[in-house]
Design an enzyme around this catalytic site. Structure first.
Site, short mmCIF file in Angstrom:
data_model
loop_
_atom_site.label_atom_id
_atom_site.label_comp_id
_atom_site.label_asym_id
_atom_site.label_seq_id
_atom_site.Cartn_x
_atom_site.Cartn_y
_atom_site.Cartn_z
N ASN A 183 0.84 -1.19 0.00
CA ASN A 183 0.00 0.00 0.00
C ASN A 183 0.88 1.25 0.00
O ASN A 183 2.08 1.18 0.30
CB ASN A 183 -0.92 0.01 1.22
N CYS B 249 -4.66 -7.37 -4.89
CA CYS B 249 -5.04 -6.11 -5.52
C CYS B 249 -5.55 -6.43 -6.92
O CYS B 249 -4.77 -6.87 -7.78
CB CYS B 249 -3.84 -5.16 -5.59
N CYS C 295 -11.18 0.66 -7.26
CA CYS C 295 -10.60 -0.45 -6.50
C CYS C 295 -11.14 -1.75 -7.06
O CYS C 295 -12.36 -1.97 -7.05
CB CYS C 295 -10.94 -0.31 -5.01
N THR D 55 -10.62 -5.08 -6.06
CA THR D 55 -11.21 -5.96 -5.05
C THR D 55 -12.46 -5.33 -4.47
O THR D 55 -13.41 -6.03 -4.10
CB THR D 55 -10.21 -6.28 -3.93
#
Length: 298
Positions: free
Chosen positions: A78, A87, A223, A225
Site C-alpha cells: 500500500n 489487488c 478499487c 477488489t
C-alpha cells in the site's frame, strides 16, 4: 533502498487507480516503509496508490510454495508501506506489464499473490480490457459491524476478497462526505490491521456506483477488489438466484465489470494502461531525487 544498479520500473493505472511496478526478478531489492512511501508520494516520488514489486516465485519466501503454478509473484505494498495480500486492478496492470516487457505472450498467465495464484488474461490488443479471476468472495463475519463517515453511521458487511472489506449500501454517495479521513469502523477488533471501506449505491439491473476508501491509501478513483466486494454485498442483501451474472461497477475513475459464475466465483475486467517506463536511481547515488523517467507513453 539498495544501490546495486538502476531498477526498471513502470507506471500505469486501471480506471485511475495507479501503481508503480518494480521489475526485480531475483528479489534483490529490500524495500522498507520509508522507501515505499517516498516512491508513492505525489510530491517526493513518482506518485501512486500502491507499489507492485515483481519477483520470480523461486526468489521470494512468500511465493516459493507456488513456484510450480506461477513464475511471477506480485509483492504488493500500500502507499503507506504496509503489505497487501491482493489487488485486483494491480494484478490486471501487472499482467499487461508482463506481456509488454516480453515475459509472456498475450493470453492467459498465472500470477502468484499473497492471496494465492490468480489467472490473468491479457489480450493482444493493447487497448482491450484485462481480466483476472478473483475467486469466490467470503463473508466470514463478524456481524454487527458499523461504519461512520461524514455525519452518518451505517451497518456494514464484512467481505473477504483476498483482502478485507467493510461494505456499506447507501442511498446517496454524497452522504459519507469527503472521505478525507478513514471512516471509523466498529468494533475495532473486527479489523485489527484496518480495512478498505466501500460505499455502494445499487441502481438495479446489475449496475452499481461505488466510492472507496482504501486501507493504507485513502479515497482512490477505483478499487478492483472493492468492485468484487460491492457485488458480493449486493448479492448477499438481495435474491441471488434472480440477480444478474454480470455487473457494471462505476467508480469516479471509470467502469469495471464483474462476472459471477454459477458457483459465485468472480472475474474482474477493465482497462489497464501503462503510462511510463523507466529506471529508478537509488537515492544515495543521485543525492536528491529518487527516480528519473526514461520513457513515457501518452
Amino acid at each position: 533502498m539498495n544501490t546495486y544498479t538502476d531498477i526498471p520500473f513502470a507506471k500505469g493505472h486501471g480506471t485511475g487507480n495507479d501503481f508503480l511496478i518494480l521489475d526485480d526478478p531475483h528479489g534483490r531489492l529490500r524495500l522498507n516503509t520509508a522507501d515505499v512511501t517516498r516512491l508513492c508520494s505525489r510530491r517526493e516520488g513518482l506518485g501512486a496508490d500502491g507499489l507492485l514489486r515483481l519477483v520470480r516465485t523461486t526468489a521470494h519466501p512468500d511465493a516459493s510454495t507456488m513456484s510450480r503454478q506461477a513464475e511471477w509473484f506480485m509483492d504488493y505494498r500500500n502507499a503507506d508501506g504496509s503489505e497487501g495480500s491482493m489487488c485486483g486492478n494491480g494484478a490486471r496492470l501487472v499482467g499487461r506489464y508482463l506481456v509488454v516487457a516480453g515475459h509472456y505472450r498475450p493470453g492467459r498467465l498465472a500470477l502468484a499473490t499473497r492471496a494465492g495464484v490468480r489467472d490473468v488474461h491479457v489480450p493482444a490488443d493493447p487497448d482491450a480490457d484485462v481480466s483476472v479471476a478473483m475467486g469466490r468472495p467470503t463473508l466470514p463475519g463478524p456481524a454487527d459491524i458499523t461504519v461512520t463517515a461524514g455525519e452518518g453511521c451505517w451497518p456494514a458487511l464484512h467481505v473477504d476478497v483476498g483482502n478485507p472489506h467493510a461494505v456499506v449500501v447507501v442511498d446517496d454517495l454524497a452522504h459519507p462526505g469527503t472521505l478525507g479521513d478513514a471512516p471509523a469502523v466498529a468494533p475495532a477488533s473486527a479489523y485489527p490491521h484496518g480495512t478498505t471501506v466501500e460505499f455502494v449505491h445499487d441502481l438495479g439491473s446489475g449496475h452499481l456506483v461505488v466510492r472507496v476508501h482504501e486501507r493504507g491509501v485513502g479515497e482512490t478513483p477505483s478499487c478492483g477488489t472493492g468492485a468484487c466486494a460491492a457485488v458480493a454485498a449486493v448479492r448477499h442483501h438481495g435474491p441471488q438466484s434472480a440477480g444478474p451474472s454480470c455487473y457494471a461497477v462505476d467508480f469516479p475513475g471509470g467502469r469495471l465489470r464483474v462476472d459471477v459464475d454459477a458457483h459465485g466465483s468472480m472475474t474482474l475486467s477493465g482497462p489497464a494502461h501503462l503510462t511510463a517506463l523507466g529506471t529508478l536511481v537509488p537515492r544515495d547515488v543521485r543525492g536528491s531525487g529518487i527516480a528519473r523517467t526514461a520513457a513515457a507513453h501518452a
